[in-house]
Design a protein around this motif. Sequence first.
Motif, PDB file in Angstrom:
ATOM      1  N   LEU A  31       0.827  -1.199   0.000  1.00 29.19           N
ATOM      2  CA  LEU A  31       0.000   0.000   0.000  1.00 29.19           C
ATOM      3  C   LEU A  31       0.864   1.253   0.000  1.00 29.19           C
ATOM      4  CD1 LEU A  31      -2.608  -0.901   2.780  1.00 29.19           C
ATOM      5  CD2 LEU A  31      -2.864  -1.135   0.303  1.00 29.19           C
ATOM      6  N   ALA A  32       0.487   2.207  -0.825  1.00 29.03           N
ATOM      7  CA  ALA A  32       1.123   3.521  -0.783  1.00 29.03           C
ATOM      8  C   ALA A  32       0.691   4.209   0.507  1.00 29.03           C
ATOM      9  CB  ALA A  32       0.695   4.353  -1.987  1.00 29.03           C
ATOM     10  N   ARG A  33       1.550   5.065   1.031  1.00 32.29           N
ATOM     11  CA  ARG A  33       1.271   5.749   2.303  1.00 32.29           C
ATOM     12  C   ARG A  33      -0.074   6.482   2.268  1.00 32.29           C
ATOM     13  NH1 ARG A  33       4.705   7.197   6.741  1.00 32.29           N
ATOM     14  NH2 ARG A  33       6.360   6.122   5.633  1.00 32.29           N
ATOM     15  N   ASP A  34      -0.436   7.066   1.141  1.00 24.60           N
ATOM     16  CA  ASP A  34      -1.705   7.802   1.074  1.00 24.60           C
ATOM     17  C   ASP A  34      -2.926   6.886   1.061  1.00 24.60           C
ATOM     18  OD1 ASP A  34      -1.431   6.875  -1.538  1.00 24.60           O
ATOM     19  OD2 ASP A  34      -1.815   8.809  -2.471  1.00 24.60           O
ATOM     20  N   GLU A  35      -2.728   5.577   0.983  1.00 26.02           N
ATOM     21  CA  GLU A  35      -3.834   4.612   1.030  1.00 26.02           C
ATOM     22  C   GLU A  35      -4.099   4.101   2.441  1.00 26.02           C
ATOM     23  OE1 GLU A  35      -3.854   2.122  -3.006  1.00 26.02           O
ATOM     24  OE2 GLU A  35      -1.927   1.973  -1.921  1.00 26.02           O
ATOM     25  N   TRP A  36      -3.202   4.349   3.372  1.00 21.43           N
ATOM     26  CA  TRP A  36      -3.306   3.764   4.708  1.00 21.43           C
ATOM     27  C   TRP A  36      -4.602   4.119   5.422  1.00 21.43           C
ATOM     28  CZ3 TRP A  36       2.225   4.722   7.047  1.00 21.43           C
ATOM     29  CH2 TRP A  36       3.152   3.978   6.323  1.00 21.43           C
ATOM     30  N   SER A  37      -5.056   5.352   5.321  1.00 20.89           N
ATOM     31  CA  SER A  37      -6.271   5.755   6.048  1.00 20.89           C
ATOM     32  C   SER A  37      -7.537   5.180   5.418  1.00 20.89           C
ATOM     33  CB  SER A  37      -6.378   7.274   6.137  1.00 20.89           C
ATOM     34  OG  SER A  37      -6.474   7.835   4.851  1.00 20.89           O
ATOM     35  N   ARG A  38      -7.458   4.804   4.146  1.00 21.05           N
ATOM     36  CA  ARG A  38      -8.624   4.236   3.458  1.00 21.05           C
ATOM     37  C   ARG A  38      -8.632   2.712   3.451  1.00 21.05           C
ATOM     38  NH1 ARG A  38      -6.533   7.876  -0.143  1.00 21.05           N
ATOM     39  NH2 ARG A  38      -5.977   6.228  -1.576  1.00 21.05           N
ATOM     40  N   ALA A  39      -7.497   2.099   3.776  1.00 20.84           N
ATOM     41  CA  ALA A  39      -7.374   0.643   3.715  1.00 20.84           C
ATOM     42  C   ALA A  39      -7.970   0.017   4.970  1.00 20.84           C
ATOM     43  CB  ALA A  39      -5.915   0.239   3.554  1.00 20.84           C
ATOM     44  N   GLU A  40      -9.149  -0.553   4.829  1.00 21.33           N
ATOM     45  CA  GLU A  40      -9.836  -1.162   5.964  1.00 21.33           C
ATOM     46  C   GLU A  40      -9.259  -2.543   6.267  1.00 21.33           C
ATOM     47  OE1 GLU A  40     -14.051  -1.139   5.477  1.00 21.33           O
ATOM     48  OE2 GLU A  40     -14.087   1.000   4.999  1.00 21.33           O
ATOM     49  N   ILE A  41      -9.200  -2.849   7.561  1.00 26.61           N
ATOM     50  CA  ILE A  41      -8.737  -4.166   8.004  1.00 26.61           C
ATOM     51  C   ILE A  41      -9.969  -5.020   8.266  1.00 26.61           C
ATOM     52  CG2 ILE A  41      -7.457  -5.443   9.757  1.00 26.61           C
ATOM     53  CD1 ILE A  41      -5.851  -2.858  10.249  1.00 26.61           C
ATOM     54  N   GLU A  42     -10.189  -5.990   7.414  1.00 24.58           N
ATOM     55  CA  GLU A  42     -11.347  -6.866   7.539  1.00 24.58           C
ATOM     56  C   GLU A  42     -10.947  -8.150   8.252  1.00 24.58           C
ATOM     57  OE1 GLU A  42     -12.986  -7.353   3.649  1.00 24.58           O
ATOM     58  OE2 GLU A  42     -13.259  -5.208   3.370  1.00 24.58           O
ATOM     59  N   ASN A  43     -11.939  -8.918   8.680  1.00 20.90           N
ATOM     60  CA  ASN A  43     -11.661 -10.210   9.315  1.00 20.90           C
ATOM     61  C   ASN A  43     -10.809 -11.059   8.393  1.00 20.90           C
ATOM     62  OD1 ASN A  43     -13.143  -9.554  11.572  1.00 20.90           O
ATOM     63  ND2 ASN A  43     -15.001 -10.544  10.834  1.00 20.90           N
ATOM     64  N   ASP A  44      -9.852 -11.762   8.957  1.00 16.15           N
ATOM     65  CA  ASP A  44      -8.948 -12.656   8.227  1.00 16.15           C
ATOM     66  C   ASP A  44      -8.025 -11.942   7.252  1.00 16.15           C
ATOM     67  OD1 ASP A  44      -9.972 -14.889   9.591  1.00 16.15           O
ATOM     68  OD2 ASP A  44     -11.601 -15.074   8.144  1.00 16.15           O
ATOM     69  N   ALA A  45      -7.838 -10.630   7.416  1.00 20.28           N
ATOM     70  CA  ALA A  45      -6.904  -9.899   6.561  1.00 20.28           C
ATOM     71  C   ALA A  45      -5.475 -10.330   6.894  1.00 20.28           C
ATOM     72  CB  ALA A  45      -7.051  -8.397   6.779  1.00 20.28           C
ATOM     73  N   GLU A  46      -4.635 -10.395   5.877  1.00 19.43           N
ATOM     74  CA  GLU A  46      -3.220 -10.677   6.081  1.00 19.43           C
ATOM     75  C   GLU A  46      -2.472  -9.368   5.921  1.00 19.43           C
ATOM     76  OE1 GLU A  46      -1.487 -14.008   4.120  1.00 19.43           O
ATOM     77  OE2 GLU A  46      -3.365 -15.126   4.220  1.00 19.43           O
ATOM     78  N   LEU A  47      -1.867  -8.924   6.993  1.00 16.04           N
ATOM     79  CA  LEU A  47      -1.222  -7.630   7.037  1.00 16.04           C
ATOM     80  C   LEU A  47       0.210  -7.811   7.496  1.00 16.04           C
ATOM     81  CD1 LEU A  47      -1.845  -4.561   6.804  1.00 16.04           C
ATOM     82  CD2 LEU A  47      -2.378  -4.608   9.216  1.00 16.04           C
ATOM     83  N   GLU A  48       1.148  -7.205   6.762  1.00 20.57           N
ATOM     84  CA  GLU A  48       2.547  -7.255   7.142  1.00 20.57           C
ATOM     85  C   GLU A  48       3.094  -5.830   7.150  1.00 20.57           C
ATOM     86  OE1 GLU A  48       6.703  -9.423   5.850  1.00 20.57           O
ATOM     87  OE2 GLU A  48       4.809 -10.157   5.048  1.00 20.57           O
ATOM     88  N   LEU A  49       3.764  -5.492   8.250  1.00 19.09           N
ATOM     89  CA  LEU A  49       4.407  -4.192   8.374  1.00 19.09           C
ATOM     90  C   LEU A  49       5.897  -4.436   8.533  1.00 19.09           C
ATOM     91  CD1 LEU A  49       1.514  -3.942  10.120  1.00 19.09           C
ATOM     92  CD2 LEU A  49       2.304  -1.611  10.094  1.00 19.09           C
ATOM     93  N   VAL A  50       6.680  -3.760   7.718  1.00 16.68           N
ATOM     94  CA  VAL A  50       8.133  -3.882   7.789  1.00 16.68           C
ATOM     95  C   VAL A  50       8.665  -2.533   8.228  1.00 16.68           C
ATOM     96  CG1 VAL A  50      10.251  -4.357   6.506  1.00 16.68           C
ATOM     97  CG2 VAL A  50       8.155  -5.617   5.955  1.00 16.68           C
ATOM     98  N   HIS A  51       9.360  -2.529   9.367  1.00 19.78           N
ATOM     99  CA  HIS A  51       9.927  -1.306   9.937  1.00 19.78           C
ATOM    100  C   HIS A  51      11.409  -1.304   9.703  1.00 19.78           C
ATOM    101  CE1 HIS A  51      11.099   0.943  13.838  1.00 19.78           C
ATOM    102  NE2 HIS A  51      10.904   1.813  12.871  1.00 19.78           N
ATOM    103  N   PHE A  52      11.901  -0.278   9.048  1.00 21.10           N
ATOM    104  CA  PHE A  52      13.322  -0.195   8.722  1.00 21.10           C
ATOM    105  C   PHE A  52      14.081   0.406   9.907  1.00 21.10           C
ATOM    106  CE2 PHE A  52      11.102  -0.194   4.694  1.00 21.10           C
ATOM    107  CZ  PHE A  52      11.815  -1.141   3.990  1.00 21.10           C
ATOM    108  N   VAL A  53      15.156  -0.271  10.268  1.00 14.59           N
ATOM    109  CA  VAL A  53      15.989   0.169  11.382  1.00 14.59           C
ATOM    110  C   VAL A  53      17.419   0.313  10.879  1.00 14.59           C
ATOM    111  CG1 VAL A  53      16.828  -0.413  13.687  1.00 14.59           C
ATOM    112  CG2 VAL A  53      14.516  -1.081  13.003  1.00 14.59           C
ATOM    113  N   GLY A  54      17.993   1.483  11.100  1.00 11.35           N
ATOM    114  CA  GLY A  54      19.372   1.714  10.686  1.00 11.35           C
ATOM    115  C   GLY A  54      20.338   1.322  11.796  1.00 11.35           C
TER     116      GLY A  54
END
Length: 61
Positions: free
Chosen positions: A36-59
């Motif tokens: 998802l593009a950053r501007d889609e985050w507020s519109r992207a609904e999390i539905e039941n059984d959604a598969e969501l992955e967040l990758v946080h970059f650490v330097g």
Amino acid sequence: MNGRTEQTAASNVIELIQQLGLEGKRIVVELNGSILARDEWSRAEIENDAELELVHFVGGG
């Protein structure tokens, strides 16, 4: 987190990011196999059984 199944009360991706304290961090969000593009985050609904992955970059040195 880290490959585990989690439950959330967040209704959309931006709410989840806020709950996790990742607001303003460098992250990539994948919802049901699509990045998802950053501007889609507020519109992207999390539905039941959604598969969501967040990758946080650490330097490091």
